[in-house]
Design a protein around this motif. Sequence first.
Motif, PDB file in Angstrom:
ATOM      1  N   LYS A  60       0.775  -1.314   0.026  1.00  0.00           N
ATOM      2  CA  LYS A  60       0.020   0.040  -0.062  1.00  0.00           C
ATOM      3  C   LYS A  60       0.771   1.219  -0.007  1.00  0.00           C
ATOM      4  O   LYS A  60       0.673   2.174  -0.643  1.00  0.00           O
ATOM      5  CB  LYS A  60      -1.046   0.004   1.286  1.00  0.00           C
ATOM      6  CG  LYS A  60      -1.717   1.457   1.359  1.00  0.00           C
ATOM      7  CD  LYS A  60      -2.632   1.060   2.379  1.00  0.00           C
ATOM      8  CE  LYS A  60      -3.825   2.476   2.792  1.00  0.00           C
ATOM      9  NZ  LYS A  60      -2.653   3.544   3.073  1.00  0.00           N
ATOM     10  N   ASP A  64       0.923   4.293  -2.678  1.00  0.00           N
ATOM     11  CA  ASP A  64       0.591   5.753  -2.472  1.00  0.00           C
ATOM     12  C   ASP A  64       1.634   6.453  -2.869  1.00  0.00           C
ATOM     13  O   ASP A  64       1.365   7.688  -3.504  1.00  0.00           O
ATOM     14  CB  ASP A  64       0.681   5.734  -0.717  1.00  0.00           C
ATOM     15  CG  ASP A  64      -0.629   5.144  -0.222  1.00  0.00           C
ATOM     16  OD1 ASP A  64      -1.553   5.229  -0.625  1.00  0.00           O
ATOM     17  OD2 ASP A  64      -0.238   4.976   1.166  1.00  0.00           O
ATOM     18  N   TYR A  98      -6.952  -1.898  -3.286  1.00  0.00           N
ATOM     19  CA  TYR A  98      -6.479  -0.454  -3.324  1.00  0.00           C
ATOM     20  C   TYR A  98      -7.159   0.076  -4.534  1.00  0.00           C
ATOM     21  O   TYR A  98      -7.491   1.299  -4.471  1.00  0.00           O
ATOM     22  CB  TYR A  98      -4.988  -0.570  -3.280  1.00  0.00           C
ATOM     23  CG  TYR A  98      -4.135   0.835  -3.457  1.00  0.00           C
ATOM     24  CD1 TYR A  98      -3.805   1.337  -2.233  1.00  0.00           C
ATOM     25  CD2 TYR A  98      -4.073   1.559  -4.523  1.00  0.00           C
ATOM     26  CE1 TYR A  98      -3.069   2.382  -1.858  1.00  0.00           C
ATOM     27  CE2 TYR A  98      -3.523   2.693  -4.214  1.00  0.00           C
ATOM     28  CZ  TYR A  98      -3.176   3.007  -3.056  1.00  0.00           C
ATOM     29  OH  TYR A  98      -2.468   4.404  -3.045  1.00  0.00           O
ATOM     30  N   HIS A 102      -9.219   3.582  -4.193  1.00  0.00           N
ATOM     31  CA  HIS A 102      -8.659   5.011  -4.908  1.00  0.00           C
ATOM     32  C   HIS A 102      -9.063   5.237  -6.270  1.00  0.00           C
ATOM     33  O   HIS A 102      -8.361   6.248  -6.799  1.00  0.00           O
ATOM     34  CB  HIS A 102      -7.094   4.687  -4.833  1.00  0.00           C
ATOM     35  CG  HIS A 102      -6.628   4.717  -2.981  1.00  0.00           C
ATOM     36  ND1 HIS A 102      -6.567   5.840  -2.052  1.00  0.00           N
ATOM     37  CD2 HIS A 102      -6.396   3.782  -2.538  1.00  0.00           C
ATOM     38  CE1 HIS A 102      -6.264   5.470  -1.123  1.00  0.00           C
ATOM     39  NE2 HIS A 102      -6.115   4.056  -1.097  1.00  0.00           N
TER      40      HIS A 102
END
Length: 336
Positions: A60, A64, A98, A102
Amino acid sequence: MDEAVQGGKAPKYGVMICGHGSRSKSAVTEFAVLAEKLAPMFPDWPVEYGYLEFATPVIKTGLDKLREQGVTHVLAVPGMLFAAGHAKNDIPSVLNTYASEHGITIQYGRELAVDLQMLQAAGDRISAALAEADAANGPVPRSETCLVVIGRGASDPDANSNISKIARMLWEGMGFGWAEVGYSGVTFPLVQPCLEHVTRLGFKRIVVFPYFLFSGILIDRIYGFTDEVADAHPDIEIIKAGYLNDHPKVIATFADRVREILNGSNNMNCAMCKYRAQVLGFENEVGLPQESHHHHVEGQGVSAPGSNVEDCDLCDHFCTGACRLDAGHSHDHSHD
């Protein structure tokens, strides 16, 4: 991974290398070096990495960082030799979650697999060990040498069978008199019984090759058992070949896996996958849900329990895996 709408704009690509993670500082460092060496092959795209468990940064965090650099389309590849549960279930589960949270596109590539470049890298590691032994102790014909290839070992028989194919191709390609296969854990034969068996075959020299990407507890275990067997059989020359690490052919294969997501065949070989077909002995695992089982050790790093032999009451000089004989804990986390 699910495609995300990008408003008609051209996507900005980024590369994500998804590693397993290790309790070994050296293994974590080596994986980071591999990611650094891969970056120059994609000068127009940011390259990040992360781990499924134990080590940091976690996957993650790497994702990011890519988003912070404006990436809208991630090309993710598993930093693994073969496709077993981690590559088939755990990593895709993390990436799917994820992407959903997002709103970005994540496409997932395949594992390194049985590849000619990987075989060439393996051959180089074995040849280097043989050359060093020849220089130190005198040459031994390859026909009088037995090759032992040690794989990680998995709960997926298809992944385990790939080690046998690697061993066979190295055996024939390099002209060894014989070859055997062993595993560091999960399946059989394990390292010590495999090596004890090989000592009874009558070869003057045995070369032990860990078909692993990086160092770690399991490499220590393989070399530790190799030393013990060698000490018990001083009449046989038993030598240790280096693992794959950041061999240029390994880096090149990773680069191929990234490129083929967009430009080539990106299909895992699912013909013998126990989750898709009724593989003998694993019939009850067909259709199991794709989910990760590693949240409880995500990012614990080298401080995780069991990271150091010094903390273990069962082992002296290297991790033997004796703790996994504890029947009360059936899920193995001593991956590396």
